[in-house]
Design a protein around this motif. Structure first.
Motif, PDB file in Angstrom:
ATOM      1  N   THR A 242     -54.245 -60.396  51.167  1.00 19.84           N
ATOM      2  CA  THR A 242     -54.395 -61.769  51.657  1.00 19.84           C
ATOM      3  C   THR A 242     -55.725 -62.368  51.202  1.00 19.84           C
ATOM      4  O   THR A 242     -55.778 -63.500  50.706  1.00 19.84           O
ATOM      5  N   THR A 243     -56.811 -61.611  51.356  1.00 18.65           N
ATOM      6  CA  THR A 243     -58.134 -62.111  50.975  1.00 18.65           C
ATOM      7  C   THR A 243     -58.264 -62.230  49.461  1.00 18.65           C
ATOM      8  O   THR A 243     -58.877 -63.175  48.955  1.00 18.65           O
ATOM      9  N   LYS A 246     -56.577 -65.409  48.460  1.00 17.41           N
ATOM     10  CA  LYS A 246     -57.394 -66.568  48.817  1.00 17.41           C
ATOM     11  C   LYS A 246     -58.560 -66.755  47.853  1.00 17.41           C
ATOM     12  O   LYS A 246     -58.922 -67.881  47.504  1.00 17.41           O
ATOM     13  N   ARG A 247     -59.145 -65.650  47.413  1.00 22.48           N
ATOM     14  CA  ARG A 247     -60.276 -65.752  46.486  1.00 22.48           C
ATOM     15  C   ARG A 247     -59.878 -66.478  45.194  1.00 22.48           C
ATOM     16  O   ARG A 247     -60.690 -67.175  44.594  1.00 22.48           O
ATOM     17  N   THR A 251     -51.225 -67.938  46.713  1.00 16.28           N
ATOM     18  CA  THR A 251     -50.577 -67.328  47.863  1.00 16.28           C
ATOM     19  C   THR A 251     -50.326 -65.847  47.610  1.00 16.28           C
ATOM     20  O   THR A 251     -50.347 -65.383  46.456  1.00 16.28           O
TER      21      THR A 251
END
Length: 283
Positions: A242-243, A246-247, A251
């Motif tokens: 997830t991270t 985001k970076r 998605t």
């Protein structure tokens, strides 16, 4: 007595605070989050270290990308001499995944054979632990009429080649007269017609952070801190999907599409040292 009670309360509070700071649970176990590290290679080179998942295929079901029965790829895997070949086509099933169908197998040198789908292949290649859709047949036995590609999911177009690989003799007899055993004898390139699920995918390089502390590389294997066009990402200790997504401004489904063989633990962590692809063209 009042003074003793106050002292006890302070001690217990200090112990609990210490447990929380060290990541330990007051009720047993260890819920600590590992500290991000830079333990992985920093040169951007080397072979893709992404572990290959081996899920069962019986219960695999995905979103239907194309109607069932649609032919999405077709090719002939042919040896250099032309004396061994097989016709392969890939058809959508009603599970949202795909099945491969075989026909027209011919050879002037009958021998145990294995068919595989690979990300990339050329004549003479040897072992590929990322191969999928494997099936084998013997010298005298019938040639399979097909094999499932469900393990490759709803977008198997990362498998660009289908190959034929001669296999050892089943009775462990001397194969010295077949030095090509285990090497790719025939190759067929697959031209897929599956629609791209993220046609407007744009990847940006964000600042590293806990949960996405790895190194980013461009196509020339140079480090990218920010800006530029990213090509690869080397997963650091404690990175989670997830991270990481985001970076890079995308998605999780897009990250997984870019990396169809990415293996993720139950808590969402990606295995340290995994090399993730960030370029749709090299998926």
């Amino acid at each position: 007595m009042r003074g003793t009670r106050a002292t006890t309360t302070v001690v217990i509070g200090s112990v609990l605070t210490g447990l929380l700071l060290t990541g330990c649970s007051a009720f047993g176990g260890n819920d600590s989050v590992p500290k991000p590290t830079r333990q992985a290679s920093v040169d951007g080179g080397g072979q893709d270290a992404t572990p290959i998942p081996t899920p069962g295929t019986e219960a695999v079901r995905a979103e239907q990308v194309v109607p069932a029965g649609t032919v999405v790829a077709e090719t002939d895997a042919v040896s250099k001499s032309g004396d061994t070949s097989i016709h392969v086509r890939v058809v959508a099933d009603d599970h949202g995944t795909f099945e491969a169908e075989f026909s027209g197998y011919r050879t002037t040198n009958p021998q145990p054979m294995r068919l595989e789908f690979r990300r990339t292949a050329k004549l003479g290649d040897y072992w590929d632990n990322g191969a999928m859709g494997e099936t084998t047949w013997g010298t005298d036995g019938p040639v399979p009429t097909g094999v499932t590609l469900r393990k490759a999911g709803a977008y198997p177009d990362f498998l660009r080649d289908v190959v034929l690989v001669p296999q050892p003799s089943p009775d462990s007899s001397d194969d010295s007269d077949r030095p090509w055993v285990g090497s790719v004898l025939a190759v067929g390139a697959l031209d897929w017609t599956i629609p791209q699920p993220f046609p407007d995918l744009r990847i940006t390089v964000g600042k590293d952070r806990p949960g996405a502390y790895g190194y980013v590389f461009d196509r020339d294997a140079a480090h990218l801190a920010a800006g530029g066009t990213p090509s690869k990402y080397e997963v650091a200790h404690g990175d989670d999907q997830t991270t990481v997504a985001k970076r890079f401004g995308i998605t999780v489904p897009a990250l997984r599409w870019l990396n169809p063989t990415m293996q993720v633990k139950e808590n969402g962590w990606i295995y340290e040292g995994t090399i993730l692809n960030l370029d749709p063209a090299t998926r």
